[in-house]
Design a protein around this motif. Structure first.
Motif, PDB file in Angstrom:
ATOM      1  N   VAL A  66       0.847  -1.198   0.000  1.00  9.65           N
ATOM      2  CA  VAL A  66       0.000   0.000   0.000  1.00  9.65           C
ATOM      3  C   VAL A  66       0.884   1.251   0.000  1.00  9.65           C
ATOM      4  O   VAL A  66       1.812   1.365   0.809  1.00  9.65           O
ATOM      5  N   ASP A  67       0.572   2.191  -0.887  1.00  6.20           N
ATOM      6  CA  ASP A  67       1.328   3.441  -0.955  1.00  6.20           C
ATOM      7  C   ASP A  67       1.049   4.334   0.262  1.00  6.20           C
ATOM      8  O   ASP A  67       0.006   4.237   0.914  1.00  6.20           O
ATOM      9  N   ASN A  68       2.026   5.231   0.492  1.00  5.92           N
ATOM     10  CA  ASN A  68       1.833   6.317   1.444  1.00  5.92           C
ATOM     11  C   ASN A  68       1.596   5.818   2.872  1.00  5.92           C
ATOM     12  O   ASN A  68       0.623   6.175   3.536  1.00  5.92           O
ATOM     13  N   VAL A  69       2.524   4.985   3.324  1.00  7.92           N
ATOM     14  CA  VAL A  69       2.456   4.436   4.680  1.00  7.92           C
ATOM     15  C   VAL A  69       3.783   4.722   5.386  1.00  7.92           C
ATOM     16  O   VAL A  69       4.858   4.657   4.787  1.00  7.92           O
ATOM     17  N   THR A  70       3.686   5.051   6.666  1.00  6.47           N
ATOM     18  CA  THR A  70       4.866   5.179   7.523  1.00  6.47           C
ATOM     19  C   THR A  70       4.874   4.038   8.532  1.00  6.47           C
ATOM     20  O   THR A  70       3.850   3.761   9.164  1.00  6.47           O
ATOM     21  N   LEU A  71       6.030   3.394   8.670  1.00  8.89           N
ATOM     22  CA  LEU A  71       6.228   2.363   9.687  1.00  8.89           C
ATOM     23  C   LEU A  71       7.268   2.901  10.657  1.00  8.89           C
ATOM     24  O   LEU A  71       8.405   3.163  10.269  1.00  8.89           O
ATOM     25  N   ARG A  72       6.883   3.035  11.906  1.00  8.34           N
ATOM     26  CA  ARG A  72       7.722   3.746  12.876  1.00  8.34           C
ATOM     27  C   ARG A  72       7.877   2.926  14.152  1.00  8.34           C
ATOM     28  O   ARG A  72       6.894   2.429  14.708  1.00  8.34           O
ATOM     29  N   GLY A  73       9.114   2.795  14.624  1.00 10.17           N
ATOM     30  CA  GLY A  73       9.369   2.113  15.881  1.00 10.17           C
ATOM     31  C   GLY A  73       9.836   3.078  16.947  1.00 10.17           C
ATOM     32  O   GLY A  73       9.771   4.304  16.795  1.00 10.17           O
ATOM     33  N   ALA A  74      10.358   2.510  18.029  1.00 12.91           N
ATOM     34  CA  ALA A  74      10.818   3.323  19.162  1.00 12.91           C
ATOM     35  C   ALA A  74      12.321   3.545  19.133  1.00 12.91           C
ATOM     36  O   ALA A  74      12.864   4.236  19.998  1.00 12.91           O
ATOM     37  N   GLY A  75      13.004   2.975  18.119  1.00 12.13           N
ATOM     38  CA  GLY A  75      14.443   3.137  17.998  1.00 12.13           C
ATOM     39  C   GLY A  75      15.039   1.883  17.372  1.00 12.13           C
ATOM     40  O   GLY A  75      14.493   0.785  17.541  1.00 12.13           O
ATOM     41  N   MET A  76      16.144   2.045  16.656  1.00  8.25           N
ATOM     42  CA  MET A  76      16.697   0.897  15.934  1.00  8.25           C
ATOM     43  C   MET A  76      17.188  -0.202  16.876  1.00  8.25           C
ATOM     44  O   MET A  76      17.341  -1.344  16.468  1.00  8.25           O
ATOM     45  N   ASP A  77      17.462   0.149  18.146  1.00  9.59           N
ATOM     46  CA  ASP A  77      17.871  -0.863  19.115  1.00  9.59           C
ATOM     47  C   ASP A  77      16.778  -1.163  20.131  1.00  9.59           C
ATOM     48  O   ASP A  77      16.989  -1.949  21.058  1.00  9.59           O
ATOM     49  N   GLU A  78      15.622  -0.540  19.946  1.00 12.99           N
ATOM     50  CA  GLU A  78      14.514  -0.757  20.883  1.00 12.99           C
ATOM     51  C   GLU A  78      13.380  -1.568  20.258  1.00 12.99           C
ATOM     52  O   GLU A  78      12.797  -2.430  20.915  1.00 12.99           O
ATOM     53  N   THR A  79      13.052  -1.267  19.028  1.00 13.57           N
ATOM     54  CA  THR A  79      12.012  -2.029  18.329  1.00 13.57           C
ATOM     55  C   THR A  79      12.695  -2.942  17.325  1.00 13.57           C
ATOM     56  O   THR A  79      13.264  -2.475  16.329  1.00 13.57           O
ATOM     57  N   ILE A  80      12.655  -4.236  17.590  1.00 15.21           N
ATOM     58  CA  ILE A  80      13.416  -5.185  16.777  1.00 15.21           C
ATOM     59  C   ILE A  80      12.478  -6.220  16.168  1.00 15.21           C
ATOM     60  O   ILE A  80      11.740  -6.905  16.886  1.00 15.21           O
ATOM     61  N   LEU A  81      12.492  -6.294  14.853  1.00 18.32           N
ATOM     62  CA  LEU A  81      11.779  -7.353  14.141  1.00 18.32           C
ATOM     63  C   LEU A  81      12.785  -8.474  13.921  1.00 18.32           C
ATOM     64  O   LEU A  81      13.726  -8.324  13.139  1.00 18.32           O
ATOM     65  N   SER A  82      12.594  -9.570  14.609  1.00 17.75           N
ATOM     66  CA  SER A  82      13.548 -10.669  14.553  1.00 17.75           C
ATOM     67  C   SER A  82      13.006 -11.795  13.671  1.00 17.75           C
ATOM     68  O   SER A  82      11.889 -12.269  13.861  1.00 17.75           O
TER      69      SER A  82
END
Length: 407
Positions: A66-82
């Motif tokens: 889907v176009d025009n979406v933002t995916l935002r976490g709490a920080g590169m070392d805080e929100t981790i998709l493993s």
């Protein structure tokens, strides 16, 4: 011996990226492991998807279309998709969309590429970390941050570690800025390939096999040119090559700082480049790149031309090349304790392009160029600056839409 042994703006007027203040939907997900793929499927343009801090495990690839979406976490070392337990899928996160922003997220241990963004326009990758936590390994995924066939792409303040091909790779794209990133322990730290208009600056490329690569592959429809590489720190890229055999980067010798292969209109300036044991800068044609068996597109230009190197700081490179054949050449030319000059070139040129328009110009103090004469089986390797004492017109800066560069 050839360098096969060496290497065996047009911008929209208005911003197009989504913004939290204008998004149609913004929420903080409580359990991304269970909910994120469904959230992607139900996303509508303008959504801001916010992930909390934590480590979230996935067994399958995630895909957003889907176009025009933002995916935002709490920080590169805080929100981790493993993806350590991933059982299916070729990527960690695959995005087939435009006007996409991802920021403050870590992606770890995917089976294939960590973050792939295909065929999008207006892409922002900000403070994203991709990493294979086991360190350099041939079985790691190929690419960390991987936009391909995109336009208007910004990659900034991100980290890429231990990719078995390139940590940050931009391919077949136009108008790209790669800045403020750290790439280490990859085969290629940062690679710009078959891309038109790229600015690569303020990055730290250390401890890779090769630090920064500007390549044109022969079998791709887009032929890249016009790349500026400046204000980067490119040091100690001496990690043994751990790329899978047969890949283009498998022939990059350990100890390579910046490599230009078959690419035109490249400016290398104001960089801090040092302690790369094969050479601080390598320049080669397709014929010396170690993949000459690949099919060549009809219009492909195999020669690196109109290269301009100036105002860089070079330190102690070329003292222990990563290939035995090169080390023999080093010893033969400069003695057991000697070093290659800071720039090593295969010396292969187009037979009809002899004027200085196409030259490799070096205006960098006492920096010299070693021509290894690959076209003649290294019959007459030599340092001769008469062919390189010149200047080219400087390239224009890449311009992105204001909405991409402003947070």
């Amino acid at each position: 011996m050839t360098l096969a042994t060496v290497l065996a703006a047009c911008s929209p007027d208005t911003p197009a990226t989504p913004d939290a203040t204008t998004a149609s939907s913004s929420d903080v997900m409580t359990d991304p492991s269970a909910e994120l793929q469904l959230r992607f499927l139900e996303a509508t343009p303008g959504d801001v998807i916010t992930l909390p801090a934590g480590v979230f495990n996935f067994e399958r690839s995630l895909t957003l279309n889907v176009d025009n979406v933002t995916l935002r976490g709490a920080g590169m070392d805080e929100t981790i998709l493993s993806f350590k337990d991933q059982i299916t899928g070729g990527e960690g996160l695959l995005v087939n969309a435009s006007n996409f922003t991802i920021e403050d997220i870590g992606i770890e241990d995917s089976r294939g590429d960590a973050l792939k963004i295909a065929r999008g326009d207006n892409i922002v990758i900000r403070r994203v970390r991709t990493e294979w936590t086991n360190g350099p390994d041939t079985n790691n995924g190929a690419y960390g941050i991987y936009p391909v066939q995109t336009q208007h792409t910004l990659i900034e303040d991100s980290v890429a570690i231990a990719a078995s091909d390139a940590g940050i790779y931009v391919g077949q794209s136009q108008n790209v800025i790669v800045r403020g990133n750290r790439a280490e322990y990859n085969v290629a730290g940062i690679e710009i390939e078959n891309t038109i208009g790229a600015d690569v600056y303020d990055n730290d490329a250390v401890n890779n096999t090769g630090g920064i690569l500007i390549f044109n592959m022969p079998n791709l429809p887009v032929e890249g040119h016009t790349t500026r590489v400046y204000n980067n720190r490119v040091h100690q890229n001496n990690t043994d090559n751990f790329a899978p055999p047969g890949t283009a980067v498998a022939s990059v010798p350990a100890g390579s700082g910046i490599i230009i292969n078959s690419n035109d209109k490249v400016e290398i300036f104001d960089n801090d480049i040092g302690h790369n044991k094969t050479a601080n800068v390598l320049i080669s044609s397709y014929f010396s790149a170690g993949y000459s068996e690949r099919e060549m597109a009809e219009a492909f230009d195999p020669y690196p031309e109109t290269i301009y190197i100036y105002n860089n700081t070079f330190t102690e490179g070329g003292n222990a090349p990563g290939r035995a054949e090169l080390d023999m050449l080093r010893q033969a030319l400069f003695g057991d304790e000697g070093s290659f000059p800071d720039v090593v070139w295969d010396g292969v040129t187009h037979p009809e392009r002899n004027d200085m328009t196409y030259a490799i110009c070096v205006d960098n103090g006492d920096t010299s160029v070693l021509n290894i004469d690959a076209a003649n089986n290294n019959t007459n390797p030599r340092v001769d600056m008469s062919a390189h004492t010149c200047q080219h017109s400087k390239l224009a800066a890449v311009t992105l839409p204001a909405g991409l560069t402003a947070e």
